[in-house]
Design a protein around this motif. Structure first.
Motif, PDB file in Angstrom:
ATOM      1  N   CYS A   6       0.956  -1.178  -0.184  1.00 13.79           N
ATOM      2  CA  CYS A   6      -0.008  -0.012   0.022  1.00 13.79           C
ATOM      3  C   CYS A   6       0.856   1.082   0.031  1.00 13.79           C
ATOM      4  CB  CYS A   6      -0.768   0.045   1.411  1.00 13.79           C
ATOM      5  SG  CYS A   6      -2.061  -1.374   1.221  1.00 13.79           S
ATOM      6  N   ILE A   7       0.622   2.015  -1.037  1.00  9.88           N
ATOM      7  CA  ILE A   7       1.586   3.321  -1.310  1.00  9.88           C
ATOM      8  C   ILE A   7       0.816   4.524  -1.145  1.00  9.88           C
ATOM      9  CG2 ILE A   7       3.571   1.828  -2.145  1.00  9.88           C
ATOM     10  CD1 ILE A   7       2.434   4.184  -4.451  1.00  9.88           C
ATOM     11  N   LYS A   8       1.296   5.515  -0.758  1.00 19.06           N
ATOM     12  CA  LYS A   8       0.576   6.897  -0.767  1.00 19.06           C
ATOM     13  C   LYS A   8       1.446   7.874  -1.880  1.00 19.06           C
ATOM     14  CE  LYS A   8      -1.641  10.651   1.804  1.00 19.06           C
ATOM     15  NZ  LYS A   8      -1.967  10.927   3.358  1.00 19.06           N
ATOM     16  N   ASP A  37       7.339   4.226   2.079  1.00 16.52           N
ATOM     17  CA  ASP A  37       6.527   3.147   1.286  1.00 16.52           C
ATOM     18  C   ASP A  37       7.429   2.590   0.383  1.00 16.52           C
ATOM     19  OD1 ASP A  37       4.399   4.161   2.760  1.00 16.52           O
ATOM     20  OD2 ASP A  37       3.670   4.905   1.174  1.00 16.52           O
ATOM     21  N   MET A  60      -4.823   4.523  -3.025  1.00 18.48           N
ATOM     22  CA  MET A  60      -5.753   5.513  -3.063  1.00 18.48           C
ATOM     23  C   MET A  60      -5.291   7.097  -3.294  1.00 18.48           C
ATOM     24  SD  MET A  60      -8.822   6.641  -0.203  1.00 18.48           S
ATOM     25  CE  MET A  60      -8.194   7.940   0.236  1.00 18.48           C
ATOM     26  N   SER A  91     -10.948  11.804   2.578  1.00 18.26           N
ATOM     27  CA  SER A  91     -11.132  10.767   3.457  1.00 18.26           C
ATOM     28  C   SER A  91     -10.188  10.963   4.822  1.00 18.26           C
ATOM     29  CB  SER A  91     -10.689   9.554   2.818  1.00 18.26           C
ATOM     30  OG  SER A  91     -11.723   9.021   2.034  1.00 18.26           O
ATOM     31  N   SER A  93      -8.098   8.821   8.140  1.00 14.12           N
ATOM     32  CA  SER A  93      -7.419   7.601   7.900  1.00 14.12           C
ATOM     33  C   SER A  93      -8.369   6.348   8.012  1.00 14.12           C
ATOM     34  CB  SER A  93      -6.366   7.457   9.101  1.00 14.12           C
ATOM     35  OG  SER A  93      -5.408   8.437   8.906  1.00 14.12           O
ATOM     36  N   THR A  96      -9.829   5.968   4.693  1.00 16.14           N
ATOM     37  CA  THR A  96      -8.617   5.700   3.853  1.00 16.14           C
ATOM     38  C   THR A  96      -8.665   3.707   3.948  1.00 16.14           C
ATOM     39  OG1 THR A  96      -7.746   7.737   3.767  1.00 16.14           O
ATOM     40  CG2 THR A  96      -6.321   5.888   3.194  1.00 16.14           C
ATOM     41  N   GLY A 116       4.133   1.257   4.748  1.00 19.22           N
ATOM     42  CA  GLY A 116       5.187   2.058   5.352  1.00 19.22           C
ATOM     43  C   GLY A 116       4.758   2.262   6.906  1.00 19.22           C
ATOM     44  N   ALA A 119       2.875   8.107   6.501  1.00 20.20           N
ATOM     45  CA  ALA A 119       2.876   9.039   5.418  1.00 20.20           C
ATOM     46  C   ALA A 119       3.644  10.324   5.981  1.00 20.20           C
ATOM     47  CB  ALA A 119       1.518   9.058   4.857  1.00 20.20           C
ATOM     48  N   THR A 124      -0.486  10.080  10.277  1.00 23.64           N
ATOM     49  CA  THR A 124      -1.322   9.497  11.627  1.00 23.64           C
ATOM     50  C   THR A 124      -0.497   8.223  11.887  1.00 23.64           C
ATOM     51  OG1 THR A 124      -2.868   8.366  10.133  1.00 23.64           O
ATOM     52  CG2 THR A 124      -3.497  10.845  10.940  1.00 23.64           C
ATOM     53  N   GLY A 125       0.064   7.369  11.188  1.00 20.36           N
ATOM     54  CA  GLY A 125       0.612   6.183  11.150  1.00 20.36           C
ATOM     55  C   GLY A 125      -0.455   5.054  11.808  1.00 20.36           C
ATOM     56  N   PHE A 126      -1.716   5.297  11.061  1.00 15.43           N
ATOM     57  CA  PHE A 126      -2.598   4.646  11.706  1.00 15.43           C
ATOM     58  C   PHE A 126      -3.383   3.854  10.755  1.00 15.43           C
ATOM     59  CE2 PHE A 126      -7.320   4.418  12.009  1.00 15.43           C
ATOM     60  CZ  PHE A 126      -7.645   4.127  13.523  1.00 15.43           C
ATOM     61  N   THR A 127      -3.104   3.965   9.294  1.00 22.23           N
ATOM     62  CA  THR A 127      -3.635   3.212   8.336  1.00 22.23           C
ATOM     63  C   THR A 127      -3.284   1.630   8.546  1.00 22.23           C
ATOM     64  OG1 THR A 127      -3.523   5.363   7.029  1.00 22.23           O
ATOM     65  CG2 THR A 127      -4.016   3.423   5.889  1.00 22.23           C
TER      66      THR A 127
HETATM   67  C1  LIG Z   1      -1.817  17.706   6.091  1.00 26.23           C
HETATM   68  C2  LIG Z   1      -2.797  16.626   6.548  1.00 26.23           C
HETATM   69  C3  LIG Z   1      -3.351  16.155   7.518  1.00 26.23           C
HETATM   70  C4  LIG Z   1      -3.941  14.939   7.681  1.00 26.23           C
HETATM   71  N1  LIG Z   1      -4.485  14.806   9.401  1.00 26.23           N
HETATM   72  C5  LIG Z   1      -5.384  13.941   9.513  1.00 26.23           C
HETATM   73  C6  LIG Z   1      -5.698  13.373  10.835  1.00 26.23           C
HETATM   74  O1  LIG Z   1      -5.377  14.320  11.853  1.00 26.23           O
HETATM   75  N2  LIG Z   1      -6.458  12.423  11.243  1.00 26.23           N
HETATM   76  C7  LIG Z   1      -7.016  11.573   9.850  1.00 26.23           C
HETATM   77  O2  LIG Z   1      -7.528  10.610  10.251  1.00 26.23           O
HETATM   78  N3  LIG Z   1      -6.660  11.926   8.832  1.00 26.23           N
HETATM   79  C8  LIG Z   1      -5.834  13.008   8.416  1.00 26.23           C
HETATM   80  N4  LIG Z   1      -5.469  13.315   7.471  1.00 26.23           N
HETATM   81  C9  LIG Z   1      -5.844  12.319   6.117  1.00 26.23           C
HETATM   82  C10 LIG Z   1      -4.925  11.297   5.894  1.00 26.23           C
HETATM   83  O3  LIG Z   1      -3.802  11.908   5.267  1.00 26.23           O
HETATM   84  C11 LIG Z   1      -5.403  10.341   4.938  1.00 26.23           C
HETATM   85  O4  LIG Z   1      -6.531   9.772   5.341  1.00 26.23           O
HETATM   86  C12 LIG Z   1      -4.370   9.467   4.505  1.00 26.23           C
HETATM   87  O5  LIG Z   1      -4.508   8.729   3.484  1.00 26.23           O
HETATM   88  C13 LIG Z   1      -4.048   8.243   5.632  1.00 26.23           C
HETATM   89  O6  LIG Z   1      -3.304   8.587   6.625  1.00 26.23           O
HETATM   90  P1  LIG Z   1      -1.825   9.302   6.875  1.00 26.23           P
HETATM   91  O7  LIG Z   1      -1.403  10.115   5.694  1.00 26.23           O
HETATM   92  O8  LIG Z   1      -1.926   9.898   8.323  1.00 26.23           O
HETATM   93  O9  LIG Z   1      -1.219   7.922   6.522  1.00 26.23           O
HETATM   94  P2  LIG Z   1      -0.297   6.865   7.659  1.00 26.23           P
HETATM   95  O10 LIG Z   1      -1.285   6.214   8.407  1.00 26.23           O
HETATM   96  O11 LIG Z   1       0.719   7.687   8.528  1.00 26.23           O
HETATM   97  O12 LIG Z   1       0.033   6.050   6.468  1.00 26.23           O
HETATM   98  C14 LIG Z   1       0.912   4.653   6.871  1.00 26.23           C
HETATM   99  C15 LIG Z   1       0.971   3.904   5.577  1.00 26.23           C
HETATM  100  O13 LIG Z   1      -0.458   3.586   5.035  1.00 26.23           O
HETATM  101  C16 LIG Z   1      -0.240   3.540   3.661  1.00 26.23           C
HETATM  102  N5  LIG Z   1      -1.209   4.620   3.061  1.00 26.23           N
HETATM  103  C17 LIG Z   1      -1.652   5.710   3.724  1.00 26.23           C
HETATM  104  N6  LIG Z   1      -2.373   6.421   2.878  1.00 26.23           N
HETATM  105  C18 LIG Z   1      -2.582   5.471   1.820  1.00 26.23           C
HETATM  106  C19 LIG Z   1      -3.228   5.784   0.562  1.00 26.23           C
HETATM  107  N7  LIG Z   1      -3.938   6.835   0.233  1.00 26.23           N
HETATM  108  N8  LIG Z   1      -3.256   4.668  -0.398  1.00 26.23           N
HETATM  109  C20 LIG Z   1      -2.277   3.601  -0.102  1.00 26.23           C
HETATM  110  N9  LIG Z   1      -1.825   3.421   1.048  1.00 26.23           N
HETATM  111  C21 LIG Z   1      -1.797   4.440   1.736  1.00 26.23           C
HETATM  112  C22 LIG Z   1       1.174   3.815   3.422  1.00 26.23           C
HETATM  113  O14 LIG Z   1       1.598   2.575   3.317  1.00 26.23           O
HETATM  114  C23 LIG Z   1       1.736   4.493   4.443  1.00 26.23           C
HETATM  115  O15 LIG Z   1       3.080   4.371   4.589  1.00 26.23           O
HETATM  116  C24 LIG Z   1      -4.697  14.344   6.931  1.00 26.23           C
HETATM  117  C25 LIG Z   1      -4.108  14.449   5.522  1.00 26.23           C
HETATM  118  C26 LIG Z   1      -3.179  15.748   5.463  1.00 26.23           C
HETATM  119  C27 LIG Z   1      -2.762  16.049   3.982  1.00 26.23           C
END
Ligand SMILES: Cc1cc2nc3c(=O)[nH]c(=O)nc-3n(C[C@H](O)[C@H](O)[C@H](O)COP(=O)(O)OP(=O)(O)OC[C@H]3O[C@@H](n4cnc5c(N)ncnc54)[C@H](O)[C@@H]3O)c2cc1C
Length: 263
Positions: A6-8, A37, A60, A91, A93, A96, A116, A119, A124-127
């Motif tokens: 899964c890549i962003k 990622d 996504m 969306s 996390s 997503t 990863g 992102a 959030t490191g939650f996905t």
């Molecule tokens: C500036 C900013 C602030 C945000 N704050 C919040 C917040 O506080 N709470 C919240 O719920 N959402 C938040 N979002 C939305 C969030 O970025 C998206 O929902 C995102 O796709 C998933 O969360 P993350 O970027 O924190 O990914 P993380 O959970 O940090 O990512 C972990 C891993 O998940 C995978 N992954 C993440 N996104 C995708 C994707 N779109 N497609 C495929 N793989 C993916 C990758 O492997 C990535 O390394 C925010 C977005 C932005 C741009």
């Protein structure tokens, strides 16, 4: 064995982040595979190569995210799928994770989903954990090593990297794993890979294709919003350059520290 990475698509780490009108912007900075990622893709490729399986990259994102997926194809992924739909915009996390889990469920034969650590934009490191929870899979986070994997027995033994040390964990598959950069050294796309990726067709799955309702995803299906993002105020401080011989500088420094009540 089928491994999904899964890549962003995120802005390049060198991008200058600015806050304009309460919204974060990276200007026209280059968009790349989220740096964390790359380790997920590399690990997916190593698993595929070791166990003669298949590696698929999914993302996504908007249409532009096809470029990030093509990087994954150039690195060696067999397939890449973009999940894109206007309904997915905004969306959080959890939403997503609903989308990624639905895409993985649609594939039907996935043993491991690799993520990863986080992102670099949303952070959030939650996905990974949320995808595992949605699918009813096990979640193994912050992996620095895959010790062993038995595709027939559907088991995996991994090393987790924690602040306090390392932890060995075993789990049944399927599982969602997140990896840290100690796990490998991502390969560069090969010349042949780049040529193949340039010609590749990246299929696009809509929300309907993966069986999610518009109300479950995007802003409509998200509990979290981020209406304002602001930079930290600049730190106040001053600098004084001490001059003289080493002895004079040491004496001035000691006097200054005593005057400031530091010592
Ligand atoms: C500036 C900013 C602030 C945000 N704050 C919040 C917040 O506080 N709470 C919240 O719920 N959402 C938040 N979002 C939305 C969030 O970025 C998206 O929902 C995102 O796709 C998933 O969360 P993350 O970027 O924190 O990914 P993380 O959970 O940090 O990512 C972990 C891993 O998940 C995978 N992954 C993440 N996104 C995708 C994707 N779109 N497609 C495929 N793989 C993916 C990758 O492997 C990535 O390394 C925010 C977005 C932005 C741009």
């Amino acid at each position: 064995m089928h491994v999904v990475a899964c890549i962003k698509q995120t802005p390049d780490t060198a991008a200058k982040v600015e806050v304009k009108d309460g919204h974060v912007t990276w200007g026209d900075a280059a968009l790349v595979v989220n740096p964390w990622d790359e380790y997920a893709v590399e690990e997916a490729l190593r698993l595929k190569e070791k166990h003669e399986g298949k590696a698929t990259a999914i993302c996504m994102g908007p249409e532009s995210a096809k470029e990030a997926l093509k990087t994954c194809l150039a690195m060696g992924c067999d397939e890449a799928i973009l999940i894109s739909d206007p309904a997915l915009k905004g969306s959080d996390s959890t939403a997503t994770a609903t989308v990624l889990a639905a895409a993985i469920r649609k594939m039907g034969d996935v043993d491991i989903a690799v993520f990863g650590k986080q992102a670099i934009d949303g952070d959030t490191g939650f996905t990974a954990v949320a995808v595992a929870a949605t699918l009813g899979w096990n979640a193994l986070t912050f992996l620095s090593k895959i010790e062993s994997l038995d595709p027939a027995g559907k088991t995996i033994v991994v090393e987790r990297s924690l602040e306090e040390g390392k932890q060995l964990c075993s789990s049944k598959l399927p599982a969602a794993i997140s990896v840290v950069k100690d796990i490998n050294e991502p390969r560069y796309p090969s010349f042949m890979g780049i040529r193949k990726a340039a010609k590749a067709n990246v299929p696009v799955w809509s929300a309907a294709d993966i069986g999610v309702e518009a109300s479950q995803v995007g802003a409509a299906g998200s509990a979290v919003t981020w209406p304002e993002i602001y930079p930290l105020p600049a730190r106040e401080g001053s600098v004084e350059i001490l001059e003289g011989s080493p002895e004079e500088i040491a004496a001035k420094l000691a006097d200054g520290l005593i005057a400031e009540k530091v010592i």
